[in-house]
Design an enzyme around this catalytic site. Sequence first.
Site, PDB file in Angstrom:
ATOM      1  N   LYS A 104     -16.284  -2.370   6.375  1.00  0.00           N
ATOM      2  CA  LYS A 104     -15.877  -3.436   5.443  1.00  0.00           C
ATOM      3  C   LYS A 104     -14.505  -3.926   5.877  1.00  0.00           C
ATOM      4  CE  LYS A 104     -14.042  -4.308   0.826  1.00  0.00           C
ATOM      5  NZ  LYS A 104     -12.805  -4.878   1.396  1.00  0.00           N
ATOM      6  N   GLU A 135      -4.365   5.494   5.933  1.00  0.00           N
ATOM      7  CA  GLU A 135      -3.274   4.980   6.769  1.00  0.00           C
ATOM      8  C   GLU A 135      -2.647   3.823   6.003  1.00  0.00           C
ATOM      9  OE1 GLU A 135      -4.736   4.272  10.793  1.00  0.00           O
ATOM     10  OE2 GLU A 135      -6.336   5.720  10.414  1.00  0.00           O
ATOM     11  N   CYS A 140       2.053  -2.100  10.527  1.00  0.00           N
ATOM     12  CA  CYS A 140       2.407  -0.912   9.753  1.00  0.00           C
ATOM     13  C   CYS A 140       3.488  -0.095  10.451  1.00  0.00           C
ATOM     14  CB  CYS A 140       1.173  -0.056   9.488  1.00  0.00           C
ATOM     15  SG  CYS A 140       0.271   0.422  10.971  1.00  0.00           S
ATOM     16  N   GLU A 146       8.471  -1.896   1.726  1.00  0.00           N
ATOM     17  CA  GLU A 146       7.844  -2.475   2.907  1.00  0.00           C
ATOM     18  C   GLU A 146       7.972  -3.994   2.861  1.00  0.00           C
ATOM     19  OE1 GLU A 146       3.936  -1.551   5.574  1.00  0.00           O
ATOM     20  OE2 GLU A 146       3.611  -1.710   3.413  1.00  0.00           O
TER      21      GLU A 146
END
Length: 461
Positions: free
Chosen positions: A155, A229, A263, A362
């Site tokens: 997905k 992750e 990331c 972030e």
Amino acid sequence: MAMIQCISPVDGSVYAERAALSFDAAKDVVARARKAQKAWAKRPLEERVQLVLKGAARLNEMSGVVVPELAWQMGRPVKYGGEYKGFNERSNYVASIAADALAPLVVEESERFERRIEREAHGVVFVVAPWNYPYMTAINTIAPALMAGNTVVLKHASQTLLVGERLVQAFIEAGVPEDVFQNVFLDHETTSALIAAGSFNFVNFTGSVEGGRSMERAAAGTFTGLGLELGGKDPGYVMEDADLEAAVDTLMDGATYNSGQCCCGIERIYVHESLYDAFIEKSVAWVSNYKLGNPLDPETSLGPMAHKRFAKVVREQIADAVSKGAKALVDPKLFPQDDGGAYLAPQVLVDVDHSMAFMREETFGPAVGIMKVKSDEEALALMNDSQYGLTASLWTKDVERAGRLGREIETGTVFMNRADYLDPALCWTGVKETGRGGSLSIIGFHNLTRPKSFHLKKVTA
């Protein structure tokens, strides 16, 4: 019928849309994958490995379609040619170690006993992949999972809606059976319901921290294995003996490539006071050379962020930091293409500190904060002052010093004189809110299989 749409950052248009599967239709997909898995696992390992490599090769042949599709879907300039370098490196490496990684661990083979630990495929692996590096992040799990004898249901994020179709198309055309590797379009509710129903034997999710929490909540009580992750706020530390030119080049690229949407991108940098002024001057000059614009233009080196809402977060963080005393050093006049929407100019901030969200949350955009430090101890405390831990980049000529510091940094990977890279021979893993589990390397194969012990006594006397 619910539709899932990809809104292109290039011009704000609906670039692609697909109907979301109902829960029952999705269950049928999983049932086909489960039915196909035993026969797939019984095929010789080398046959599975070669079919996966053929699938990867077939995707390479589709670059003329894949590269512009990526530009339309998430904004990466066609100048960079897609993700084939990393995609191929990872596929080829896991293929090269598959036999050793999956080989039985023989404890005893004598006249009296055979004792060994074998690796057995989990069954059906569900890969929930992100939009920022949609091919490379997906192949991290897809390739070793299929090689190990699992079937895979994929997905993809709505922002890269077509990537799953392209991957499955390539692998099926290469000879992988249709039910062994399937793509699905699902909304969040159906995704959670499938996991909660125990549909999968292992789930690998790459995405936000909140997304990871949703995965854990959905899997609660099912005992489904999870690989998560998640977010990052990766630091760089430039020591007094660093190669200044190399540090600027690598760290600025690591902070801004892919519009900072990585990331393991560099989001905060700590520079020894002896190099600080020179590092700042060279970094601002480096970033100012970007050409922001339409990613379909071969001259564009910095495309739009994947969605205007992502750019909005970056602008808000920068504005908040500036309101608290930070200074933005990149002249906005150099980037008239910055439209206040998805097209966002790169930025370097100084006079920042950890009271600012820009240095703690972030950012996931082409902006980086730089602080002056006096010692390893100060830099270490700042690097560890984060809820995330994916990678850390150390710049020094002293390997022993980097190793010593690296052992004290709360992170999954320690780089020396390198940044923003995934080595497929090493385990890709994180700590704290960056997640749990690990992909690639031998450990990645082990996480996609379960141990099975054989204790065979040959005599009864």
